[in-house]
Design a protein around this motif. Structure first.
Motif, short mmCIF file in Angstrom:
data_model
loop_
_atom_site.label_atom_id
_atom_site.label_comp_id
_atom_site.label_asym_id
_atom_site.label_seq_id
_atom_site.Cartn_x
_atom_site.Cartn_y
_atom_site.Cartn_z
N VAL A 73 0.73 -1.09 0.13
CA VAL A 73 -0.15 -0.12 0.07
C VAL A 73 0.83 1.44 0.13
N GLU A 74 1.94 1.24 1.06
CA GLU A 74 2.89 2.59 0.92
C GLU A 74 3.52 2.66 -0.52
N GLU A 75 3.96 1.56 -1.11
CA GLU A 75 4.72 1.83 -2.34
C GLU A 75 3.65 2.33 -3.42
N LEU A 76 2.52 1.82 -3.51
CA LEU A 76 1.43 2.31 -4.64
C LEU A 76 1.11 3.74 -4.13
N LEU A 77 0.89 4.11 -2.96
CA LEU A 77 0.45 5.61 -2.72
C LEU A 77 1.58 6.41 -3.15
N LYS A 78 3.01 6.07 -2.72
CA LYS A 78 4.17 6.93 -3.21
C LYS A 78 4.08 6.97 -4.34
N GLU A 79 4.00 6.01 -5.38
CA GLU A 79 3.86 6.27 -6.85
C GLU A 79 2.88 6.90 -7.25
N TYR A 80 1.72 7.05 -6.86
CA TYR A 80 0.36 7.62 -7.00
C TYR A 80 0.87 9.22 -6.87
N ILE A 81 1.34 9.46 -5.88
CA ILE A 81 1.53 10.92 -5.33
C ILE A 81 2.84 11.52 -6.32
N ARG A 82 3.78 10.67 -6.77
CA ARG A 82 4.84 11.02 -7.52
C ARG A 82 4.16 11.49 -9.11
N ASN A 83 3.50 10.58 -9.54
CA ASN A 83 2.81 10.75 -10.88
C ASN A 83 1.58 11.56 -11.00
N LYS A 84 1.03 12.05 -9.60
CA LYS A 84 -0.11 13.05 -9.88
C LYS A 84 0.31 14.29 -10.08
N ALA A 85 -0.62 14.94 -10.66
CA ALA A 85 -0.34 16.41 -11.09
C ALA A 85 -0.90 17.23 -9.92
N TRP A 86 -0.38 17.54 -8.89
CA TRP A 86 -1.28 18.47 -7.93
C TRP A 86 -1.66 19.77 -8.01
N GLN A 87 -0.66 20.31 -9.15
CA GLN A 87 -0.90 21.81 -9.61
C GLN A 87 -2.12 22.04 -10.22
#
Length: 87
Positions: A73-87
């Motif tokens: 779960v941690e790895e999946l969440l980190k990858e999601y956050i890295r690839n998500k355009a938050w701006q």
């Protein structure tokens, strides 16, 4: 005993991170090769802990069981956050 108002820190080493990524990649590919929906099957495994959600093809079931579900779960969440355009 620690105070309940203090925040605890949880850290996973980077070696584990690489291993988890490799395992998820192998499991994902094995699931696709066998015609399963990898996302549904991996979610089923993470939620239930039942390894039968994962195919034994290419040793995927044995590999995923080497990693704690919270690490997945941690790895999946980190990858999601890295690839998500938050701006």
């Amino acid at each position: 005993m620690a105070k309940i108002s203090n925040t605890q820190y949880f850290k996973v080493s980077s070696d584990t991170e690489l291993q988890v990524k490799e395992i998820l990649d192998t499991v994902y590919n094995a699931m696709r090769e066998k015609g399963y929906n990898p996302v549904n099957q991996i979610v089923g495994y993470i939620m239930s802990g039942d390894p039968t959600y994962i195919t034994s093809h290419n040793n995927a079931r044995s590999l995923i069981m080497k990693v704690e579900r919270d690490e997945l779960v941690e790895e999946l969440l980190k990858e999601y956050i890295r690839n998500k355009a938050w701006q």
